[in-house]
Design an enzyme around this catalytic site. Structure first.
Site, short mmCIF file in Angstrom:
data_model
loop_
_atom_site.label_atom_id
_atom_site.label_comp_id
_atom_site.label_asym_id
_atom_site.label_seq_id
_atom_site.Cartn_x
_atom_site.Cartn_y
_atom_site.Cartn_z
N LEU A 151 0.85 -1.20 0.00
CA LEU A 151 0.00 0.00 0.00
C LEU A 151 0.89 1.25 0.00
CD1 LEU A 151 -3.14 0.58 0.20
CD2 LEU A 151 -2.68 1.16 2.59
N GLY A 152 1.59 1.44 -1.11
CA GLY A 152 2.42 2.64 -1.28
C GLY A 152 1.67 3.68 -2.07
N ARG A 153 2.42 4.51 -2.82
CA ARG A 153 1.78 5.57 -3.62
C ARG A 153 0.77 4.96 -4.58
NH1 ARG A 153 7.70 7.58 -3.75
NH2 ARG A 153 7.90 5.56 -4.75
N ILE A 154 1.21 3.97 -5.37
CA ILE A 154 0.32 3.37 -6.38
C ILE A 154 -0.77 2.53 -5.69
CG2 ILE A 154 0.21 1.74 -8.31
CD1 ILE A 154 3.07 2.72 -9.08
N ARG A 174 4.70 -4.63 4.98
CA ARG A 174 5.57 -5.03 6.09
C ARG A 174 5.13 -4.41 7.42
NH1 ARG A 174 11.03 -3.90 2.88
NH2 ARG A 174 9.82 -2.00 2.56
N ILE A 228 0.43 -5.30 -11.39
CA ILE A 228 0.98 -4.16 -12.14
C ILE A 228 2.35 -3.79 -11.57
CG2 ILE A 228 -1.22 -3.16 -12.90
CD1 ILE A 228 0.70 -1.81 -9.89
N ARG A 230 5.87 -5.92 -10.68
CA ARG A 230 6.97 -6.48 -11.46
C ARG A 230 6.68 -7.95 -11.67
NH1 ARG A 230 8.55 -2.21 -12.96
NH2 ARG A 230 10.52 -1.17 -12.49
N ASP A 254 0.04 -6.82 -16.13
CA ASP A 254 0.70 -5.80 -16.95
C ASP A 254 2.20 -6.08 -17.04
OD1 ASP A 254 0.77 -3.36 -18.44
OD2 ASP A 254 1.59 -2.34 -16.68
N GLU A 259 10.14 -10.17 -19.60
CA GLU A 259 9.63 -9.27 -20.65
C GLU A 259 10.68 -9.02 -21.72
OE1 GLU A 259 8.22 -5.76 -18.67
OE2 GLU A 259 6.90 -6.90 -17.38
N HIS A 277 3.09 -4.26 -20.47
CA HIS A 277 3.71 -3.30 -19.53
C HIS A 277 3.35 -1.85 -19.88
CE1 HIS A 277 7.25 -2.95 -16.50
NE2 HIS A 277 6.42 -1.94 -16.36
N GLY A 279 1.62 0.32 -17.78
CA GLY A 279 1.22 1.12 -16.62
C GLY A 279 1.40 2.62 -16.76
P1 NAP Z 1 6.08 2.81 -3.10
O1 NAP Z 1 5.34 4.07 -2.84
O2 NAP Z 1 7.48 2.68 -2.59
O3 NAP Z 1 5.19 1.61 -2.56
C1 NAP Z 1 5.66 0.32 -2.42
C2 NAP Z 1 4.88 -0.35 -1.29
O4 NAP Z 1 5.30 -1.73 -1.21
C3 NAP Z 1 5.12 0.27 0.07
O5 NAP Z 1 3.87 0.51 0.65
C4 NAP Z 1 5.88 -0.79 0.86
O6 NAP Z 1 5.34 -0.76 2.16
C5 NAP Z 1 5.49 -2.07 0.17
N1 NAP Z 1 6.55 -3.09 0.26
C6 NAP Z 1 7.85 -2.95 -0.04
N2 NAP Z 1 8.49 -4.10 0.15
C7 NAP Z 1 7.57 -5.00 0.56
C8 NAP Z 1 7.60 -6.37 0.93
N3 NAP Z 1 8.76 -7.05 0.92
N4 NAP Z 1 6.45 -6.98 1.31
C9 NAP Z 1 5.30 -6.28 1.33
N5 NAP Z 1 5.20 -4.99 0.99
C10 NAP Z 1 6.31 -4.34 0.62
O7 NAP Z 1 6.19 2.54 -4.65
P2 NAP Z 1 5.12 2.92 -5.80
O8 NAP Z 1 5.46 4.23 -6.38
O9 NAP Z 1 3.76 2.68 -5.27
O10 NAP Z 1 5.50 1.80 -6.89
C11 NAP Z 1 5.35 0.42 -6.58
C12 NAP Z 1 5.93 -0.43 -7.68
O11 NAP Z 1 5.08 -0.42 -8.82
C13 NAP Z 1 7.28 0.04 -8.24
O12 NAP Z 1 8.37 -0.38 -7.44
C14 NAP Z 1 7.31 -0.60 -9.62
O13 NAP Z 1 7.99 -1.84 -9.62
C15 NAP Z 1 5.83 -0.83 -9.95
N6 NAP Z 1 5.44 -0.01 -11.11
C16 NAP Z 1 4.92 -0.62 -12.22
C17 NAP Z 1 4.55 0.15 -13.32
C18 NAP Z 1 3.98 -0.46 -14.56
O14 NAP Z 1 4.14 0.10 -15.62
N7 NAP Z 1 3.28 -1.56 -14.47
C19 NAP Z 1 4.74 1.53 -13.30
C20 NAP Z 1 5.25 2.11 -12.14
C21 NAP Z 1 5.59 1.33 -11.05
P3 NAP Z 1 6.15 -1.15 3.44
O15 NAP Z 1 7.52 -0.54 3.24
O16 NAP Z 1 5.36 -0.57 4.56
O17 NAP Z 1 6.15 -2.64 3.46
#
Ligand code: NAP
Length: 311
Positions: A151-154, A174, A228, A230, A254, A259, A277, A279
């Site tokens: 539950l991060g930004r996305i 976590r 969406i 990795r 996605d 890939e 891919h 997104g």
């Molecule tokens: P973010 O804000 O850093 O959010 C990531 C979330 O994952 C955090 O809430 C983190 O929470 C949680 N997390 C990290 N490690 C974890 C683990 N081992 N177990 C459980 N939860 C975990 O990142 P974001 O900007 O939302 O982006 C997330 C991901 O989306 C990117 O890293 C990228 O790989 C992917 N993405 C895909 C596309 C696409 O085109 N499909 C585009 C952009 C991004 P905690 O630290 O509290 O656990």
């Protein structure tokens, strides 16, 4: 004097042109003889530009004695050895926030496409099926439960969209966050509860195959996996088996493990919606991401604070 950059990924023109205007760029990605290019320019390289999907080995970084910064054209930086970069005083930047809404849109689109079987319905109409009878009924969203993994930004932007569709939200990460949605400490327990398991965590070694056979079995025949994040986060072989056996209802993906190669067996799964891919793949968002790459490098080389530092 212009700084020298090594370009590790194919870049769109709207990013390459401003980089070429401000720096000397060496195209490592397309170089036929990469070793020869490194021998020729490696000693002068001060910056690297790469995409979110690029994996940069430590062995390459070790050949760039003047390297100062790696700028990732993407938010995910699982291909960067961040600990090594920190230990060697290298800066790393990425492109957070500007792509959040697009990626969340794509996740909620995948929820809709899988639950209402929109791709199959489109194929049905185009093949003339409608004149023979109605398309089979699908499943409603309202009242269903979505579990966000990461539950991060996305993840938060996805949760907001799915709430608007009438779904209830739970999440796993976590740590528990200060939000109204239900926190589930165990990923397997979350999978057991939900109708949609939506993966939005970073890739890399720490999350490799987090969604495995056990999680898919817990998700069960009422459940759909949406990824969406990795491809590496999901055990793709276990997912194919779960789709083929009806262990889970469906999947909306996605991203993939290797890939742009997608296993033939996955492409044959009628209960999967597969996207290449996409997104962040909009004109508006990619332009903002490009701006961040260019401005982070400019800030670094002029001694100003980085806009979006990873480290
Ligand atoms: P973010 O804000 O850093 O959010 C990531 C979330 O994952 C955090 O809430 C983190 O929470 C949680 N997390 C990290 N490690 C974890 C683990 N081992 N177990 C459980 N939860 C975990 O990142 P974001 O900007 O939302 O982006 C997330 C991901 O989306 C990117 O890293 C990228 O790989 C992917 N993405 C895909 C596309 C696409 O085109 N499909 C585009 C952009 C991004 P905690 O630290 O509290 O656990």
């Amino acid at each position: 004097m212009k700084n020298e950059l090594l370009i590790l990924a194919p870049l769109p023109d709207f990013l390459l042109q401003p980089l070429l205007a401000a720096h000397v760029c060496h195209d490592y990605f397309h170089a036929a003889d990469k070793a020869a290019l490194l021998a020729q320019v490696g000693a002068e390289i001060r910056g690297i530009v790469m995409s979110g999907g690029t994996v940069v080995p430590v062995g390459l970084l070790e050949q760039l004695p003047k390297l100062e910064i790696l700028s990732v054209f993407g938010v995910g930086y699982d291909g960067v050895p961040v600990d090594w970069c920190k230990a060697h005083g290298l800066r790393v930047t990425n492109t957070p926030d500007v792509l959040t809404e697009d990626v969340a849109d794509m996740a909620s689109a995948l929820v809709l496409m899988t639950s209402r079987r929109l791709i199959a319905a489109n194929r049905f109409l185009q093949a003339g099926g409608w004149t023979q009878g109605a398309f089979p009924l699908a499943h409603a969203l309202r009242g269903k439960l979505a579990g966000i993994v990461g539950l991060g930004r996305i993840g938060k932007a996805i949760a907001q969209r799915l709430e608007a569709h009438g779904l209830r939200i739970a999440y796993h990460g976590r740590a528990k966050q200060d939000v109204a949605w239900e926190y589930v400490e165990s990923l397997v327990a979350l999978a057991e509860e939900v109708d949609f398991l939506v993966v939005a965590i970073p890739g890399g070694a720490a999350t490799r195959h987090l969604i495995d056979e056990e999680v898919l079995a817990a998700l069960g025949a009422k459940g759909t996996l949406i990824n969406i994040a990795r491809g590496s986060v999901v055990d793709e072989a276990a997912l194919i088996a779960a789709l083929q056996n009806g262990t889970i209802r469906g999947a909306g993906l996605d991203v993939f493990e290797n890939e742009p190669q997608v296993p033939e067996a996955l492409m044959q799964c009628e209960n999967a919606v597969l996207l290449p891919h996409l997104g962040s793949a909009t004109h508006e968002t990619r332009a903002e991401m490009a701006r961040l790459v260019v401005e982070n490098l400019a800030a670094h080389f002029s001694g100003a604070a980085l806009l979006t530092p990873v480290c």
